[in-house]
Design a protein around this motif. Sequence first.
Motif, mmCIF file in Angstrom:
data_model
loop_
_atom_site.group_PDB
_atom_site.id
_atom_site.type_symbol
_atom_site.label_atom_id
_atom_site.label_comp_id
_atom_site.label_asym_id
_atom_site.label_seq_id
_atom_site.Cartn_x
_atom_site.Cartn_y
_atom_site.Cartn_z
ATOM 1 N N PHE A 64 0.804 -1.212 0.000
ATOM 2 C CA PHE A 64 0.000 0.000 0.000
ATOM 3 C C PHE A 64 0.840 1.267 0.000
ATOM 4 O O PHE A 64 0.470 2.250 -0.617
ATOM 5 C CB PHE A 64 -0.968 -0.014 1.183
ATOM 6 C CG PHE A 64 -1.949 -1.133 1.085
ATOM 7 C CD1 PHE A 64 -2.905 -1.130 0.083
ATOM 8 C CD2 PHE A 64 -1.893 -2.212 1.948
ATOM 9 C CE1 PHE A 64 -3.797 -2.173 -0.033
ATOM 10 C CE2 PHE A 64 -2.784 -3.244 1.827
ATOM 11 C CZ PHE A 64 -3.739 -3.243 0.837
ATOM 12 N N SER A 65 1.963 1.207 0.728
ATOM 13 C CA SER A 65 2.732 2.446 0.813
ATOM 14 C C SER A 65 3.711 2.580 -0.340
ATOM 15 O O SER A 65 3.897 3.662 -0.873
ATOM 16 C CB SER A 65 3.509 2.501 2.127
ATOM 17 O OG SER A 65 2.611 2.594 3.180
ATOM 18 N N GLY A 84 -7.742 -9.982 5.129
ATOM 19 C CA GLY A 84 -7.981 -8.584 5.486
ATOM 20 C C GLY A 84 -7.247 -7.656 4.536
ATOM 21 O O GLY A 84 -7.805 -6.672 4.054
ATOM 22 N N ILE A 85 -5.988 -7.980 4.248
ATOM 23 C CA ILE A 85 -5.212 -7.144 3.326
ATOM 24 C C ILE A 85 -5.892 -7.106 1.968
ATOM 25 O O ILE A 85 -6.019 -6.059 1.329
ATOM 26 C CB ILE A 85 -3.788 -7.703 3.177
ATOM 27 C CG1 ILE A 85 -3.043 -7.614 4.504
ATOM 28 C CG2 ILE A 85 -3.026 -6.946 2.100
ATOM 29 C CD1 ILE A 85 -1.730 -8.351 4.508
ATOM 30 N N SER A 86 -6.372 -8.284 1.552
ATOM 31 C CA SER A 86 -6.874 -8.401 0.193
ATOM 32 C C SER A 86 -8.108 -7.542 -0.057
ATOM 33 O O SER A 86 -8.428 -7.239 -1.189
ATOM 34 C CB SER A 86 -7.208 -9.853 -0.113
ATOM 35 O OG SER A 86 -8.379 -10.212 0.564
ATOM 36 N N LEU A 88 -1.690 4.012 6.050
ATOM 37 C CA LEU A 88 -1.068 3.170 5.037
ATOM 38 C C LEU A 88 -1.711 3.359 3.683
ATOM 39 O O LEU A 88 -1.056 3.380 2.654
ATOM 40 C CB LEU A 88 -1.181 1.698 5.440
ATOM 41 C CG LEU A 88 -0.168 1.186 6.454
ATOM 42 C CD1 LEU A 88 -0.545 -0.204 6.893
ATOM 43 C CD2 LEU A 88 1.217 1.175 5.814
ATOM 44 N N LEU A 89 -3.037 3.466 3.706
ATOM 45 C CA LEU A 89 -3.746 3.521 2.434
ATOM 46 C C LEU A 89 -3.693 4.901 1.810
ATOM 47 O O LEU A 89 -3.913 5.058 0.617
ATOM 48 C CB LEU A 89 -5.207 3.093 2.613
ATOM 49 C CG LEU A 89 -5.380 1.609 2.912
ATOM 50 C CD1 LEU A 89 -6.836 1.228 2.800
ATOM 51 C CD2 LEU A 89 -4.558 0.769 1.973
ATOM 52 N N ASP A 90 -3.447 5.913 2.655
ATOM 53 C CA ASP A 90 -3.327 7.243 2.076
ATOM 54 C C ASP A 90 -2.133 7.250 1.136
ATOM 55 O O ASP A 90 -1.044 6.813 1.492
ATOM 56 C CB ASP A 90 -3.121 8.285 3.183
ATOM 57 C CG ASP A 90 -4.450 8.659 3.788
ATOM 58 O OD1 ASP A 90 -5.473 8.428 3.114
ATOM 59 O OD2 ASP A 90 -4.466 9.164 4.913
ATOM 60 N N THR A 91 -2.362 7.726 -0.011
ATOM 61 C CA THR A 91 -1.308 7.663 -1.009
ATOM 62 C C THR A 91 -0.056 8.356 -0.510
ATOM 63 O O THR A 91 -0.116 9.439 0.070
ATOM 64 C CB THR A 91 -1.775 8.354 -2.293
ATOM 65 O OG1 THR A 91 -3.159 8.143 -2.419
ATOM 66 C CG2 THR A 91 -1.033 7.820 -3.476
#
Lengths: 512, 505, 585, 110
Positions: A275-276, A331-333, A501-504
């Motif tokens: 994600f990062s 969960g990640i998926s 983490l998901l924030d670009t």
Amino acid sequence: MAIPGLEQLPVLPVVIPLVAAPLTLLMKPGRAPWAWATLVSWVTFVVTLLLLEAVWVHGPVEYAMGGWGAPEGMSAPIGITYYVDLANALVLTLVAGIASVVFPYAYYSVESEIDHRQTPAFYTALLICFTGLLGVTITGDAFNVFVFLEISSLSTYALIAMGARNDRRALTASFNYLVMGTIGATFYVIGIGLLYQATGTLNMLDLHQQLMGQSNRMVEAGFAFIITGIGLKLAMVPLHLWLPNAYCYAPSAISAFLAATATKVQVYIILRFMFSVFGFEFAFLEVALNAFIVLGIVGMFYASFVAVFRDNVKQMLAYSSIAQIGYMLLGISFGTVDGVAASLIHVFNHALIKAALFMGVGCVVLRLGSSNFAAFNGLAKRMPWTAWGLIISGLSLVGVPLTVGFISKWKLMEAAFQTQTFIPPLLIVLLIGASSLLAAIYIGRLAYAMLLQPVPEDAEPVKEAPHLMRITMWIMVLANIWFFFQTDVTVGVATRAAQALLDTGLGYGGAY
Amino acid sequence: MLSLLSPEMAMYISLILPIFGLFGIMLADKVPNVREGVTLVTGAIVFYMAIIVAVAVSGGARPGFEVAEIIPGLAIRFEVEPLGAMFGVIASGLWIVNSLYSIGYMRGTHEKHQTRFYMCFAIAIMSALGIAYSANLLTFFIFYEVLTLSTFPLVTHKENEAARNGGRIYLGILLGTSIGLLLPAIVLTYVLTGTTEFTLGGLFAGGAEGPILMATSPVIFVLLALFAFGIGKAALMPIHPWLPAAMVAPTPVSAFLHAVAVVKAGVFGILKVVIFIFGVDFLAEGWAADFFLWLAAFSVLAASAIAMTQDNLKSRLAFSTVSQLSYVTIGAMLATSMGVAGGATQIAAHALGKMTLFMCAGAIYVAHHKSLISEMRGLGRKMPFTFIAFIIGAFSIIGLPPMAGSWPKFMLMWSAADAGHQLVFVVLIASSLMNIVYLLTPMLRGFMDPMSSGLKFDKDCLAEAPLFCLVPAWITAIGTIVLFFYIEPLIAFLEPVTGAIGFGG
Amino acid sequence: MSDLLAGLIQNPGMLLIVAGVIVALLPGRQLRAIAALAAIIGCYALLASYGTAPMDAPVLMGESTLFGLDLVSIRIDRLSVVFATLFFIAAGLNAIYGWLHASRMEASMGLIYAGAAIGGVLAGDLLTLFIFWELAALSSVFIVWGGGTHAAFKAGMRYLVIQVGSGMALMAGVALTVAATGETAFTAMSLTAEDGSLNIAALLIFIGFGVKAGFPLLHFWLPDAYPRASAVGAVMLSAFTTKMAIYALARGFPGEDILMLIGAVMAVAFIFFGAAASDLRRVLAYSLNSQLGFMVCGIGIGSELAINGAVAHAFASVIYKGMLFMAMGAVLTRAGTLRAAHLSGLYRAMPLTALVAFIGALTITGVPLFAGFVTKSMTISAAGYYEHMLVWLALIAATVGAVNNIGVRIFHDTFMGARSDAAKVSGDAPLPMLIAMALAAAICLVVGIQPTLLWSMLPFDYDYAAYTMDHLITQMQLILFAVLLFALARRFGLAARPRDGVLLDVDWLYRVPGRIALAGVVRGTAAAWHRLWWGIQAGVARLVKGLYDTHGPEGALARSWPVGFMALFTAVVLGLMLIVTFVAY
Amino acid sequence: MSDNHHTPASEETGDTGFFEKPGMRKILWVALLASCAIFAALGIYGMVAGWMHPYFTLDGLPVFYALAGAIVAAVLGAGGRLLSEALTKPSDYYDSPADETRPDDGEGRP
């Protein structure tokens, strides 16, 4: 850093154990190395807690090793950067926390399982391993990850091999792990190399910047190598084959420590990279996520089935770990904040669960010399504290309410309901439920043996495990209950961490 | 009732006291009289507490307290409404009866592990009360699972192969459905509404802001299916096999499962879900409930048919329970206020009736070691008091006045008329008639049928079970008659929840 | 005390039920009989204290609320009071009749049964009626079982099923009614709704009543169960259930046209069955059923005269039918059998019983001076006045049937003629039985001679003259010529007794094919389920075995693999990963 | 209903009771026939004289009731016989004959 005097905080978790480890080797065999290691783990734990608090309050912390920040005018930092946001702060705290409980626990177990003369070496290796795990988590540099990965792995091989005094098979297990771990590390480093080729940087933040919009064969291949490499370390199905024996034949304390920390750190790495570093702009991510769904579900079931039939409790728990990794992958998926949060929560909770379980088994091994099912018959009468601790943490593994396992299941199901994947959400949820049932079966088997089976007639009376082991184990057991009620630490932190983490862009776009 | 205790305090006590009782029982392991004394005293206090709570509830109070909020919208919280108060009184009241009976039975048959037996009972009753008093689905789920787990050692009490097999099925189905279906249902509810609190009028009905989903949405059907099958303790076909499988347990356990707590917890859950999660009116708007209505109707008849073929008295009773429980499900799925009221009264009526039947079956076993119906011919003359109690219980189950079982049937019919499902009438009537055949025939044969020449008993030699077995059976048998006359207070008590005070109310 | 109980307990029937429970606990037959008689008298006194009221202004008592419905435990008007009084008389006669012979169960259940019937006719609303309706079923079945044979047990079970079925139909009808209207008052209703469609609620109630009233095709329980009871039990049974249903029909469906047809069929059809049956109490049962046809016809006609006639006939019928059952009971007690083929010439040993049977025969056939004459005439007249010729013809035919079934079969063939082996009995009926029979006979005579005594109790004030020349001549012609024909037939050997054996009736349908079908369905369901369940279990076992083979310690998926293999496998996975990556992009 | 007492069996057994005496039987026959005649005559007279009121035209026939009695009796006799022939099964058709007997269970019933 806004807190005065704590500017050096990010580096401390690595430095303290790293410095402490060689000192241990100099100590007299016996109590001293143990006490020293324990002290180090506690200090580290306090440091990580402070770090977590700092990050929670003030946002991500960046620390340039040796002051080598990005030179003026250059976008890429030259030196090694430590970068701490909530995601790795959480994992750091977890690793240090587990260590601070398992290290004290280790004393009697190690006394009985390891050659007395080797104890300084043992604790040295343990501290090095500890350092490696913390380093992997804390660093913001992709190559540095590899370095720490190898530090922790190498010491782990040694630690597992020390189980040979009890069972010679530990040597084979360790060797297998060594081969596989090395392959994994190699894949990882190849992947990093490819990325470096494509971008010219190793800093994760920078990598992300550079990779934006890039999607060529080299990056693809780098991605594949990294995922496979970490997947191997993570014991992701079908790359899990090294794990059961490694956990099974390792000394009890090592099983507990590794099960609770090693794979968890790898999950963090996967998250970080997917994600990062790569991020959603990376076209292949979707495919990988879909693959993770399948692998996660397959792992959940396959490993649980195996666990059901195992006659050795440690092996059963090892396979159970593989299954639990399936949940984390699942969960990640989902690729959502909730999903990643669920995964992180499960990382945390599962660490508590497995630590408690392996510690309990360690008590049994200490007193009865075996971790086979037969040793557990009637245990509730012979060693009630151990037995009930095992039952409670077992229930937590199943996901029974009032234990942390329930929170994991709940968040995972909640996340599953909100996803849009090629598998209908309801089906995923039902599969999660079904695989929990498999956990219920193998834990039920254990509980049945302990509670309802009679004590073998020719059995000699046994004492309970030493107070120290019982207390530390029960600290873990109670943590299993405590964190059911106190979900701020898990759910609260994990959700924000997932958001980050998901924030670009590694924290640049995020508020955290 | 004058009381120094606030209802909240009474709730605390009734939820915690059984745990103290548990330790008391454990400590008194070696002294059976003290051990059973602890059980009975605990039972009496808990019952008293349940009554305090019920009285407060009937006065309009909704006592409750929160233990912890886990995640926003997800808390462990207790709050008592009339339905739960009723269940609490039934469970704790019948626990005393059951304990008395257990004393007679367990000593009469010289069972082993009696201490464990009473300990498990204490946990089970605590969880039944937890279920009764739960304020949301999460709390309900927690205690639901505790109930399952705590009754498992009871079911496998005999520790032989049959008991283990039965226990495996029992645990497998109950855990399987609850974790596999009920938990997803709860999570989905939470995902959709952001809470799991039991809300009068229905969570999905949404109160002032309007419904969260369309009543006709397929999601409602899916949810209802997850709940209906997930609450496996309601034994809706095809989730019922655990109930006959659990018959390997000693009879007090069966009575407990069937009458006091376990199946009652199941149908109580169904009612709670229909009333508080979906909302009766909301469910009536959609089509989702119809499927389960007919499934329950099928369950009623099919289980009766299977019951007819069982020669073992207890397994016959087990299938009868499957059939009777579906009455409650029918009541719930009819989705009218009279229907849920009928379902609620059926819980009470069936508890008393079935309790009697099981205790009589156990008494026969204690006294003569007979469990097959074909062996009981003429036995009525030897143990008339047991058989008469059984017959009274059976009358209640059939639904004959003046036994309590007739009112739920009437209310369900009324509700079916309201809902326009006249076919339910046929089911209920057929069920009653089948009940006569399979419940009453064997017992009356014990009395009314002349004995075959091989079976001759001395005229004056009654061989009844111990008084501890007999008296509890009579208490509940008389209870069915009393409840018949006191049905109106019960309806009025439940009215705030069911909305049913009768026509035009 | 709950509202409901407080309301119900004011009902004399309820008190009688309580007395029945107490009687069950008393030792000794005599004591029980005395207590029963005392209870009956006491409860009657209570009823009498309530007085009576005209039909259009009933007195309501014992009100309570249930489900928001108004329950009325007692409604006093002339219709209910006359039935209640009748039931008290019948209960008293039964108590006397069973003084020495009633078992504990019969004594107790007989009282409860009577109480339920009394409670039922006094009930002011449908729910209360339902309660007593079922109680009557429940208590009476024990009386059937009192027969003490296995056949009685089985007949009792069948009886209970059908009786409860009747109650359930009633309950369903009531439920529909209250759901639609919120009313439970038990008043006249109609099978057709206002828009002309069928009123399902009323129909269900109608069927519930019809079962107990012995409507054709719903009647089979009656000749099945009554003959199985003991001597005392049959007398009890004959009085209450069917008359309670007649009351309910008179209250609920007066003037319902279909009743005329039903009644006519009942009146005619069952005389044939009576003629064909061999068990004498079965003959009586069919005859009773045929007499019910009179009353049903009367209710169907629905005029004041007709209703009066139906009620009056119900009154007389209870008495004389009870008397006949008493006589047969006495024969059973003494001779031990009631199979027609085995009995004749009993008058030598039992002259008084024979006399009673004779009086009974005279009453039922409607010979002047006996109660039957006056009560039957009313219904027949009503049919005539209102131009219902078919009904009228049916009732005439039924009268002739009574001549055959009672006069010839019951009286003549049993008591007259040669002494049979079975007739070598020890003596006449025991004294209490004789007293009861004598009292009943006296009532028949009193009503027959002084009908105005009964008139005053009937629902409607209707000045009816029974003793007109018309009635006398026509009735005597009818009876005498019928007798003449039977006599001639006997004289010339044309008539034979029915064959000994079982007479099939509608009950064959459910006792043979129905039973097979039910057993088939039940076994089929059970077998299907068991097969499914075994299948599931076997499937699970297979699954577990399969999983064990693959995932067990020795299974391919769980073995420890050599490190070389692991490494190779990892390479394969990486390769796959790369391929997928490249291909997918 | 002092009706027919002709039972051949009575002679065979030789056990003649009060009603079996030939004289008595003759008296009964005469009484039956005479009363039949009287009521038939009364009926005809009443109808002709007009003080009897038939409900329908059918019973306006002077001896309608007598005819009806005789005809129905005949039909009933034949019908009953036929029904008996057609529907009577052996006693053990439904139950075994033993079911009909009341076993002596040495106890008396409850």
